[in-house]
Write an enzyme that holds these catalytic residues in place. Structure first.
Site, PDB file in Angstrom:
ATOM      1  CB  SER A 179      19.146 -21.087 -35.523  1.00  0.00           C
ATOM      2  OG  SER A 179      19.547 -22.434 -35.720  1.00  0.00           O
ATOM      3  CE1 TYR A 209      14.279 -21.783 -37.599  1.00  0.00           C
ATOM      4  CE2 TYR A 209      16.457 -22.729 -37.968  1.00  0.00           C
ATOM      5  CZ  TYR A 209      15.493 -22.215 -37.110  1.00  0.00           C
ATOM      6  OH  TYR A 209      15.773 -22.127 -35.763  1.00  0.00           O
ATOM      7  CE  LYS A 268      15.273 -18.615 -36.125  1.00  0.00           C
ATOM      8  NZ  LYS A 268      14.631 -17.750 -35.098  1.00  0.00           N
TER       9      LYS A 268
END
Length: 294
Positions: A145, A159, A163
């Site tokens: 991402s 998160y 990533k």
């Protein structure tokens, strides 16, 4: 890599969103597809849709955080179709972490890493040795991402960290495949360039008990629809990239042998340049100071 009718593509997180779009695109190209997802009901619904569209497929309920579950997926895929040519390690979750990093619950990190990082690693170990041994062309796509994979996103730090790890893992995988002269390529995918309508916002619905939160959330989980409404009320329009465009971008990238599956975006380019300049100047990351961390 040339994509041909009869080849086999495995996609994790395939019951919805980007994963389902990729599976549908591969099927439309004549590939057989293996759908893997932790959410059984949604998986079977997706499989029924693709079969109705003429796809040849295998659907398996899989928890990518569980090594044995992914190994069983590989066995099932090879038993059913005898080969795997494309592997998309796409399954991912948010974390549900609140507050500052030093206030986070360890289980928020454990769950996000188990799916977003260990899940990719499990996929590599379960499939890549067999893909190499076949001697046939193959390709691995790992979903990262821009939120972490390109530049940190302090408002979703757990998160973002996972990533970022996916990018480094894919770079290392690429180097290892080259060192072996393997006919298997690797790519890291940054879906976009805009927001996407996926189930990631509601990923807490599939959070296993072994990674349960230790204390109640201070604020309720917010759905994508609620977030979008809040942005509009604040006078900010949000652009969305259709997941079908992401899937088409992936197929084109595999065919071209691209490592960076990074769509053109002025926003991403600015992030890359700002971070690179900060590192080259050995300066503080000023580009992080504009985030509002409530």
């Amino acid at each position: 890599m040339e994509l041909r009718e009869g080849q086999v593509a495995v996609v994790t997180g395939a019951a919805s969103g980007i994963g389902l779009a990729m599976a549908r695109r591969f099927a439309a190209q004549g590939l057989k597809v293996v759908l893997a997802d932790v959410e059984e009901g949604a998986l079977h619904k997706a499989a029924d849709e693709l079969v109705a569209e003429g796809a040849t497929l295998l659907a398996r309920t899989v928890d990518v955080s569980d090594r044995d579950s992914v190994l069983a997926l590989a066995d099932a895929a090879y038993d059913a179709f005898g080969a795997v040519h494309v592997l998309c390690n796409n399954a991912g979750v948010g974390s549900g972490a609140e507050g500052r990093m030093w206030e986070h619950e360890p289980n928020d990190w454990a769950w996000a890493f188990a799916v977003n990082v260990w899940g990719v690693f499990h996929g590599i170990q379960a499939f890549v040795p067999r893909m190499i041994a076949s001697g046939e062309p193959g390709h691995v796509v790992n979903t990262s991402s821009g939120d972490g994979g390109i530049a940190p996103l302090p408002t979703a730090s757990v998160y973002a960290v996972t990533k970022a790890a996916v990018v480094t893992m894919t770079e290392s995988l690429y180097a290892h495949l080259k060192a072996e002269n393997a006919p298997v390529g690797a790519s890291v995918l940054f879906p976009g360039p805009h927001m996407l309508r996926t189930g990631l916002w509601e990923s807490h619905r599939n959070r296993p008990e072994r990674y349960a939160k230790e204390r109640p959330r201070r604020t309720p989980y917010r759905s994508l629809g609620q977030w979008e409404t809040a942005m509009r009320e604040a006078g900010r329009e949000v652009e969305f990239t259709p997941v079908e465009e992401v899937a088409a971008f992936v197929v084109d990238g595999i065919r071209a042998g691209r490592f960076w599956l990074l769509p053109a975006s002025d926003h991403s380019d600015r992030q890359i340049l700002a971070r690179s300049r900060s590192m080259l100047d050995r300066s503080a990351p000023d580009y992080l100071e504009n985030f509002i961390l409530d």
